[in-house]
Write an enzyme that holds these catalytic residues in place. Structure first.
Site, mmCIF file in Angstrom:
data_model
loop_
_atom_site.group_PDB
_atom_site.id
_atom_site.type_symbol
_atom_site.label_atom_id
_atom_site.label_comp_id
_atom_site.label_asym_id
_atom_site.label_seq_id
_atom_site.Cartn_x
_atom_site.Cartn_y
_atom_site.Cartn_z
ATOM 1 N N SER A 112 -43.189 -27.630 -47.355
ATOM 2 C CA SER A 112 -41.933 -26.897 -46.869
ATOM 3 C C SER A 112 -40.992 -27.514 -47.615
ATOM 4 O O SER A 112 -40.768 -27.514 -48.817
ATOM 5 C CB SER A 112 -41.924 -26.764 -45.350
ATOM 6 N N GLU A 204 -45.397 -20.298 -52.094
ATOM 7 C CA GLU A 204 -45.630 -20.007 -50.742
ATOM 8 C C GLU A 204 -44.379 -19.769 -50.104
ATOM 9 O O GLU A 204 -43.352 -20.474 -50.488
ATOM 10 C CB GLU A 204 -46.721 -20.831 -49.777
ATOM 11 N N HIS A 269 -47.685 -22.407 -44.714
ATOM 12 C CA HIS A 269 -47.421 -22.090 -43.265
ATOM 13 C C HIS A 269 -48.297 -21.384 -42.279
ATOM 14 O O HIS A 269 -48.037 -20.394 -41.839
ATOM 15 C CB HIS A 269 -45.960 -21.381 -42.961
#
Length: 299
Positions: A112, A204, A269
């Site tokens: 992330s 992503e 995620h």
């Protein structure tokens, strides 16, 4: 360079380089990490009250100091982000990268917002790293835990990752790079920008509208970041809108690059996300749905 793998008795430093860490998820994760036979050293920002602004775990200088001190500690073998959120880019200029380079190779693990740390460790330290699930999140399930453990302690077991289908068929080889799309786009124009030249790229994201994904991909394309890319691997687009629209966007923006693209590879995620090494040569086979690593990410 490839950092050394972890062994029983090593020390793992848990840090909070971005957002505040939920206490209940932290306390759930700690016995899991300690169950690997390592000492877990929890950084001061991990348990701190939210900083100012409150979307940060602590002030920039404190988060930079926590990360730096963990890396410079000769007893620490792995520095792991407890969670994501936002804030890593705010602290990068406060880190003494020359001192970290002199301290020698260590494992960086996280995903992330930690994408910015992966880019920094690549550019400033020349190290491979692990794009891994974050322990103080609801996605740190049994599969994620075991896959991360293997990546840290038995990396030769993760030399082939399988999943997904071909959005654009074909095979390609290159060094694996990338991570969270938002952070890659935000890194343009910074010392950690890097590029996709001669690389296979992971992408992503989470909670971004389709038009925002379009904007970020277009920004990277117009900046020339994708020039010379060898292949692309797409992970999760959780809460990013209609999956059919996301897929159509990826076809529109990425298929013209003329390289293999593997979609729905299952990292990011989402529950049961694998740990994916960065900075390691790989072969992507989009038709077979495989990423094959030339060597383990850790020695």
């Amino acid at each position: 360079m490839r950092p050394p793998r972890l062994r029983a008795g090593d020390t793992l430093a848990l840090v909070a380089p971005a957002g505040p860490v939920p206490a209940e998820l932290l306390e759930k994760a700690l016995p899991v990490l300690r169950g690997w036979g390592v000492e877990v050293r929890v950084g001061p920002c991990v348990r701190a009250e939210p900083g100012t602004p409150r979307y940060l775990s602590a002030p920039d200088a404190a988060r930079a100091a926590e990360f730096t001190e963990a890396w410079l500690d000769p007893g620490v073998r792995c520095v792991m982000a407890a969670r994501g959120g936002y804030g890593v880019q705010r602290m990068l200029d406060l880190v003494d990268w020359a001192a970290l380079r002199a301290a020698g190779p260590k494992v960086l693990a996280g995903s992330s917002d930690a994408t910015a740390l992966h880019r920094a460790v690549d550019v400033h330290l020349g190290l491979s790293s692990l794009f891994s699930p974050l322990p103080a999140t609801s996605l740190f399930d049994d599969f994620a835990v075991e896959h991360l453990r293997c990546a840290l302690f038995e990396p030769e077991r993760n030399l082939v990752l399988r999943g997904g289908t071909a959005l654009v068929p074909g095979r390609a080889s290159g060094v694996l790079t990338g991570g969270n799309l938002s952070l890659l786009a935000a890194g343009l124009g910074t010392p950690e920008q890097g590029s996709a030249r001669d690389a296979v790229v992971l992408l992503e994201d989470v909670t971004e509208h389709v038009y925002r994904l379009d904007r970020m991909l277009t920004q990277l394309l117009r900046a020339g970041w994708f020039a010379g890319v060898r292949g692309i691997v797409l992970g999760s687009w959780a809460a990013c809108g209609d999956p059919a629209q996301v897929r159509a966007l990826m076809v529109d923006r990425l298929a013209p690059l003329g390289v293999p693209v593997l979609e729905e590879f299952g990292f990011g995620h989402v529950p049961s996300s694998p740990t994916v090494p960065l900075g390691v040569p790989v072969t992507l086979d989009a038709d077979a749905g495989t990423l094959t690593f030339d060597s383990p990410a850790l020695t």
